[in-house]
Design an enzyme around this catalytic site. Structure first.
Site, PDB file in Angstrom:
ATOM      1  N   GLN A 102     159.447  18.141 -11.668  1.00 42.18           N
ATOM      2  CA  GLN A 102     158.514  19.075 -11.044  1.00 42.18           C
ATOM      3  C   GLN A 102     158.663  20.482 -11.652  1.00 42.18           C
ATOM      4  O   GLN A 102     159.768  21.022 -11.702  1.00 42.18           O
ATOM      5  CB  GLN A 102     158.824  19.090  -9.541  1.00 42.18           C
ATOM      6  CG  GLN A 102     158.295  20.242  -8.749  1.00 42.18           C
ATOM      7  CD  GLN A 102     156.981  19.920  -8.028  1.00 42.18           C
ATOM      8  OE1 GLN A 102     156.320  18.930  -8.324  1.00 42.18           O
ATOM      9  NE2 GLN A 102     156.613  20.752  -7.090  1.00 42.18           N
ATOM     10  N   ARG A 107     162.758  26.752 -15.478  1.00 41.80           N
ATOM     11  CA  ARG A 107     163.215  27.503 -14.299  1.00 41.80           C
ATOM     12  C   ARG A 107     164.637  27.142 -13.895  1.00 41.80           C
ATOM     13  O   ARG A 107     165.200  27.791 -13.014  1.00 41.80           O
ATOM     14  CB  ARG A 107     162.263  27.294 -13.118  1.00 41.80           C
ATOM     15  CG  ARG A 107     162.206  25.873 -12.572  1.00 41.80           C
ATOM     16  CD  ARG A 107     161.366  25.810 -11.318  1.00 41.80           C
ATOM     17  NE  ARG A 107     161.256  24.445 -10.793  1.00 41.80           N
ATOM     18  CZ  ARG A 107     160.844  24.151  -9.579  1.00 41.80           C
ATOM     19  NH1 ARG A 107     160.511  25.097  -8.742  1.00 41.80           N
ATOM     20  NH2 ARG A 107     160.749  22.891  -9.187  1.00 41.80           N
ATOM     21  N   HIS A 185     155.094  31.447 -11.254  1.00 42.17           N
ATOM     22  CA  HIS A 185     155.015  30.965  -9.859  1.00 42.17           C
ATOM     23  C   HIS A 185     155.413  32.103  -8.903  1.00 42.17           C
ATOM     24  O   HIS A 185     156.427  32.018  -8.204  1.00 42.17           O
ATOM     25  CB  HIS A 185     155.988  29.782  -9.739  1.00 42.17           C
ATOM     26  CG  HIS A 185     155.863  28.950  -8.518  1.00 42.17           C
ATOM     27  ND1 HIS A 185     155.680  29.481  -7.266  1.00 42.17           N
ATOM     28  CD2 HIS A 185     155.911  27.608  -8.359  1.00 42.17           C
ATOM     29  CE1 HIS A 185     155.626  28.496  -6.387  1.00 42.17           C
ATOM     30  NE2 HIS A 185     155.760  27.351  -7.037  1.00 42.17           N
ATOM     31  N   ASP A 230     147.223  24.444  -0.953  1.00 43.06           N
ATOM     32  CA  ASP A 230     147.840  24.169  -2.249  1.00 43.06           C
ATOM     33  C   ASP A 230     146.732  23.804  -3.243  1.00 43.06           C
ATOM     34  O   ASP A 230     146.379  22.638  -3.383  1.00 43.06           O
ATOM     35  CB  ASP A 230     148.857  23.018  -2.085  1.00 43.06           C
ATOM     36  CG  ASP A 230     149.716  22.819  -3.309  1.00 43.06           C
ATOM     37  OD1 ASP A 230     149.472  23.477  -4.338  1.00 43.06           O
ATOM     38  OD2 ASP A 230     150.652  21.985  -3.240  1.00 43.06           O
ATOM     39  N   GLU A 289     149.669  32.125  -8.399  1.00 41.03           N
ATOM     40  CA  GLU A 289     150.352  31.818  -9.659  1.00 41.03           C
ATOM     41  C   GLU A 289     149.379  31.827 -10.841  1.00 41.03           C
ATOM     42  O   GLU A 289     148.504  30.975 -10.926  1.00 41.03           O
ATOM     43  CB  GLU A 289     151.013  30.443  -9.541  1.00 41.03           C
ATOM     44  CG  GLU A 289     151.819  30.284  -8.262  1.00 41.03           C
ATOM     45  CD  GLU A 289     152.226  28.839  -7.996  1.00 41.03           C
ATOM     46  OE1 GLU A 289     152.445  28.085  -8.958  1.00 41.03           O
ATOM     47  OE2 GLU A 289     152.331  28.465  -6.819  1.00 41.03           O
TER      48      GLU A 289
HETATM   49  C1  BG6 Z   1     153.363  25.053  -6.133  1.00 39.62           C
HETATM   50  C2  BG6 Z   1     152.708  23.686  -6.109  1.00 39.62           C
HETATM   51  O1  BG6 Z   1     153.082  25.665  -7.348  1.00 39.62           O
HETATM   52  O2  BG6 Z   1     154.775  24.912  -6.004  1.00 39.62           O
HETATM   53  C3  BG6 Z   1     153.112  22.970  -4.834  1.00 39.62           C
HETATM   54  O3  BG6 Z   1     151.317  23.843  -6.192  1.00 39.62           O
HETATM   55  C4  BG6 Z   1     154.626  22.907  -4.710  1.00 39.62           C
HETATM   56  O4  BG6 Z   1     152.560  21.654  -4.845  1.00 39.62           O
HETATM   57  C5  BG6 Z   1     155.185  24.315  -4.796  1.00 39.62           C
HETATM   58  O5  BG6 Z   1     154.967  22.319  -3.463  1.00 39.62           O
HETATM   59  C6  BG6 Z   1     156.706  24.410  -4.702  1.00 39.62           C
HETATM   60  O6  BG6 Z   1     157.302  23.601  -5.643  1.00 39.62           O
HETATM   61  P1  BG6 Z   1     158.884  23.483  -5.714  1.00 39.62           P
HETATM   62  O7  BG6 Z   1     159.174  22.453  -6.759  1.00 39.62           O
HETATM   63  O8  BG6 Z   1     159.414  24.829  -6.098  1.00 39.62           O
HETATM   64  O9  BG6 Z   1     159.333  23.087  -4.340  1.00 39.62           O
END
Ligand code: BG6
Length: 332
Positions: A102, A107, A185, A230, A289
């Site tokens: 993800q 990061r 983000h 989202d 973002e």
């Molecule tokens: C956002 C996504 O950018 O980040 C979401 O659109 C996601 O779907 C969120 O839940 C947080 O992501 P993470 O991996 O930092 O928990």
């Protein structure tokens, strides 16, 4: 790395992680009266801090020393888990739009201070900046078999704006191009999410992450928040505004090379499901973002991509109707 007037300090942050602090202290003056000098000391303290872990901006303060970014009180600061809040860098993959973990791996890697950077083409004359670099490692080549150099400049503009510029270069020697998606983000600190509206995304198409990334068209007015949201807005304008009525503050995001914009608030249920996020903290944050997602970027060996975002926080009296949000969006 910075001008003499702008102190940069390398220190240890939470859990001993290295961080760089850039602070600007300004505004003292003296005046002579008939009998004595009167000294005025205005201590304007603004600046930012960046963790080498993640190349992650975790603080951005205005002239009054007020924090403008949200970082969760439950953020872990424990590698390899990315820091919850601030400005995580999503590269080489946004979210789960691909086979990697993800939001990609940038990061949760350790970046270095870039002491040997090539000339940085930027229209900003700001000397208050920090340059970081992330390069491909042997370990990462196993999951993403490409050689790259990712240079990140974090700068403070003359008015206290926070500017992030990313330059990503394909350094493959096997002649192969690579493709990636990207996002800054950013977690903005807001007074109360139900008092916040986002201007600049009305009537645009978006992919809804809560509905299998299906494509819809935004209807009507500015975006307001009363439940989990989202969405990936597509082909967005270069300027987006977040109006915080209660705080009487407007954030303006200016971006370049980043056509898309993700808007995310987890709301109560998802907040409770995240171990590194307080149950009620969703009320005090909003992610907007600047991103390149719908049309992934492809670079041939030797090619470089540049993506930039500039954040400003301006006082607004929008509540009393004195500030026209259209002016924020359309003005310079
Ligand atoms: C956002 C996504 O950018 O980040 C979401 O659109 C996601 O779907 C969120 O839940 C947080 O992501 P993470 O991996 O930092 O928990």
């Amino acid at each position: 790395m910075s001008s003499e007037r702008v102190p940069v300090e390398l220190s240890q942050g939470v859990n001993g992680l290295d961080k760089i602090i850039l602070r600007e202290t300004r505004g003292s003056s003296a005046e002579k009266s008939n009998f004595f000098f009167i000294f005025y000391l205005f201590l304007l303290l603004r600046g930012f801090q960046v963790y080498l872990f993640g190349g992650h901006v975790t603080s951005w303060k205005n002239d009054h020393g007020e924090e403008l970014l949200f970082v969760s009180s439950k953020a872990l600061f424990k590698p390899p888990k990315a820091i919850r809040g601030g400005i995580p860098i999503c590269f080489p993959q946004f979210s789960n739009h691909g086979p990697l973990e993800q939001h990609g791996f940038a990061r949760n890697r350790f970046w270095s201070i870039d002491t040997d950077r090539p000339a940085f083409p930027t229209n900003s004359s700001s000397k208050a900046h920090i340059d970081l670099i992330l390069r491909s490692s042997e370990e990462d080549m196993k999951i993403w078999p490409h050689s790259y150099e990712f240079r990140l400049r974090v700068a403070l503009g003359p008015g206290g704006d926070l500017m992030l510029t990313s330059r990503i270069r394909n350094t493959n020697t096997d002649g192969k191009p690579f493709t990636f998606t990207f996002a800054y983000h950013t977690y903005f600190s807001v007074s109360d999410i139900s008092e916040v509206r986002v201007e600049g995304l009305e009537t645009l198409d978006y992919l809804d992450n809560l509905q299998n990334k299906e494509r819809f068209t935004e209807q009507g007015d500015a975006i307001t928040f009363e439940t989990e949201l989202d969405k990936i807005y597509l082909s967005t304008p270069t300027k987006i505004a977040i109006l915080d009525h209660e705080k009487k503050r407007t954030f303006v995001i200016r971006k370049d090379g980043l056509p898309d914009a993700v808007v995310w608030n987890p709301w109560d249920k998802k907040a409770k499901a995240m171990a590194d996020f307080g149950d009620d903290e969703y009320k005090h944050m909003l992610c907007v973002e600047a991103a390149a997602i719908e049309k992934p970027i492809t670079l041939k060996p030797g090619e470089e991509w540049r993506g930039r975002q500039e954040l400003s926080a301006v006082p607004s009296s929008y509540c009393s109707g004195q500030l026209d949000p259209q002016k924020v969006l359309l003005g310079s």
